[in-house]
Scaffold this active site. Structure first.
Site, PDB file in Angstrom:
ATOM      1  CG  MET A  33      -1.901  -1.179   1.176  1.00  0.00           C
ATOM      2  SD  MET A  33      -3.427  -0.883   2.082  1.00  0.00           S
ATOM      3  CE  MET A  33      -2.805  -0.634   3.732  1.00  0.00           C
ATOM      4  CE1 TYR A  35       4.912   8.571   3.791  1.00  0.00           C
ATOM      5  CE2 TYR A  35       5.251   7.258   5.786  1.00  0.00           C
ATOM      6  CZ  TYR A  35       5.325   8.456   5.112  1.00  0.00           C
ATOM      7  OH  TYR A  35       5.828   9.571   5.758  1.00  0.00           O
ATOM      8  CG  HIS A  40       6.782  -1.903   2.233  1.00  0.00           C
ATOM      9  ND1 HIS A  40       6.748  -0.759   2.989  1.00  0.00           N
ATOM     10  CD2 HIS A  40       5.530  -2.423   2.279  1.00  0.00           C
ATOM     11  CE1 HIS A  40       5.519  -0.579   3.463  1.00  0.00           C
ATOM     12  NE2 HIS A  40       4.757  -1.585   3.054  1.00  0.00           N
ATOM     13  CB  VAL A 179      12.257  -5.442   8.362  1.00  0.00           C
ATOM     14  CG1 VAL A 179      13.363  -4.412   8.525  1.00  0.00           C
ATOM     15  CG2 VAL A 179      12.630  -6.462   7.288  1.00  0.00           C
TER      16      VAL A 179
HETATM   17  P1  AMP Z   1       1.396  -2.909   3.495  1.00  0.00           P
HETATM   18  O1  AMP Z   1       1.949  -1.842   2.610  1.00  0.00           O
HETATM   19  O2  AMP Z   1       1.328  -2.519   4.935  1.00  0.00           O
HETATM   20  O3  AMP Z   1       0.100  -3.469   2.962  1.00  0.00           O
HETATM   21  O4  AMP Z   1       2.429  -4.106   3.449  1.00  0.00           O
HETATM   22  C1  AMP Z   1       2.815  -4.678   2.232  1.00  0.00           C
HETATM   23  C2  AMP Z   1       3.657  -5.891   2.505  1.00  0.00           C
HETATM   24  O5  AMP Z   1       4.803  -5.515   3.277  1.00  0.00           O
HETATM   25  C3  AMP Z   1       2.900  -6.948   3.326  1.00  0.00           C
HETATM   26  O6  AMP Z   1       3.242  -8.236   2.829  1.00  0.00           O
HETATM   27  C4  AMP Z   1       3.450  -6.732   4.706  1.00  0.00           C
HETATM   28  O7  AMP Z   1       3.394  -7.881   5.521  1.00  0.00           O
HETATM   29  C5  AMP Z   1       4.887  -6.362   4.403  1.00  0.00           C
HETATM   30  N1  AMP Z   1       5.472  -5.666   5.549  1.00  0.00           N
HETATM   31  C6  AMP Z   1       4.989  -4.588   6.192  1.00  0.00           C
HETATM   32  N2  AMP Z   1       5.760  -4.276   7.254  1.00  0.00           N
HETATM   33  C7  AMP Z   1       6.756  -5.199   7.279  1.00  0.00           C
HETATM   34  C8  AMP Z   1       7.876  -5.436   8.150  1.00  0.00           C
HETATM   35  N3  AMP Z   1       8.135  -4.663   9.196  1.00  0.00           N
HETATM   36  N4  AMP Z   1       8.688  -6.478   7.865  1.00  0.00           N
HETATM   37  C9  AMP Z   1       8.444  -7.285   6.807  1.00  0.00           C
HETATM   38  N5  AMP Z   1       7.410  -7.119   5.955  1.00  0.00           N
HETATM   39  C10 AMP Z   1       6.578  -6.089   6.190  1.00  0.00           C
END
Ligand code: AMP
Length: 283
Positions: A33, A35, A40, A179
């Site tokens: 999503m 940012y 990511h 992470v």
């Molecule tokens: P989001 O943009 O929040 O929808 O996340 C996109 C992808 O990044 C998803 O697969 C999340 O699980 C992964 N993600 C978000 N935060 C972390 C993190 N701290 N460590 C590893 N993967 C992450």
């Protein structure tokens, strides 16, 4: 390393781009999503290691937000995201609008029963239905072999693995480790909401994990006692617990006995920001 990334904002163009990729090439897909942070980017790195082609999507999906949630305030910065991605081997970024993804009259939904209704699904009704629907659409448009997802969203991985299996998508979900910031807080785009004081208090989720691991290391085997102590610590830092559960990692069935291969899932509010985290337990 790419100077400028191919950004595709229409489904038709994405399909045309996809159809030009040889069938022998493995496509790795990283849905986000935006940012972006190092969490990511670790998924992009993993895709770069394993796949011939890496495609990243950036789309804040309205259907996975509840009516009182943060859809409108969710942080967005596409220029910064593209700048960050330009340091990696990203072949294309899919950056569609909501008119493109949910045109007027849109009415089809994908839902995984059971797994979608507990934990985060119980607190955020309809959330996983939005996730499974958008990921289905993205799979159909991009047709990847691998999808890289962070274990930060542990329940999301369980739900999507079930969807991929049940609907015979013929692809692999590749879970990647969480992470964290240097002090232990799991990276999240939503950490941007935290005030400086909340940012300090938010560490209580990670501290509670360390406490739980320490208790287990010292021989504690009573799950209830461990949860109580975690609960108390988070509450003492002003956190409001949504849930803390010890579960089997695939079915997410709640465990009553401590044993190997358990995942502890947790969600708590720090101020008005809802944070999630999880960790693995070995006994
Ligand atoms: P989001 O943009 O929040 O929808 O996340 C996109 C992808 O990044 C998803 O697969 C999340 O699980 C992964 N993600 C978000 N935060 C972390 C993190 N701290 N460590 C590893 N993967 C992450």
């Amino acid at each position: 390393m790419k100077d400028s990334i191919r950004v595709i904002d229409s489904i038709q163009e994405m399909r045309e781009y996809r159809s030009m990729i040889y069938e022998t090439k493995n496509i790795g897909f990283v849905p986000t999503m935006g940012y972006l942070h190092e969490g990511h980017l670790s998924l992009v790195e993993q895709s770069n290691r394993e796949s011939d082609i890496t495609i990243v999507s950036i789309y804040v999906n309205p259907s996975q937000f509840g009516t009182n949630e943060d859809l409108l305030t969710y942080p967005r910065d596409i220029d910064r995201d593209l700048e960050l991605l330009s340091k990696y081997d990203v072949d294309a970024v899919f950056y569609p609008s909501s008119e493109e993804m949910y045109p007027e009259g849109y009415s089809t939904w994908v839902e995984v029963d059971g797994l979608s209704n507990k934990f985060c699904g119980a607190s955020r009704p309809g959330h996983f239905k939005g996730v499974t629907t958008i990921v289905s659409k993205l799979i159909n448009i991009i047709r990847p072999l691998y999808i890289y997802m962070g274990e930060k969203d542990f329940q999301q991985i369980a739900v999507l693995k079930k969807m991929v299996e049940d609907l015979d998508y013929g692809l692999y979900i590749r879970p990647c480790p969480i992470v964290r910031e240097k002090d232990g807080l799991a990276m999240s785009s939503r950490n941007a909401y935290l005030s400086p004081e909340e940012r300090i208090n938010a560490l209580c989720l990670y501290e509670a994990q360390l406490m739980a691991k320490d208790m287990i290391y010292k021989g504690e085997r009573d799950i209830h006692a461990i949860i109580t102590k975690m609960n108390r610590h988070i509450t003492s830092k002003g956190g409001k617990i949504d849930y803390i559960e010890f579960v089997e990692p695939d079915s997410l069935e709640i465990k009553k006995q401590l044993e190997d291969n358990i995942r502890v899932l947790m969600a708590a509010y720090i101020g008005s920001t809802r944070l999630i985290d999880n960790f693995e337990i070995t006994v």
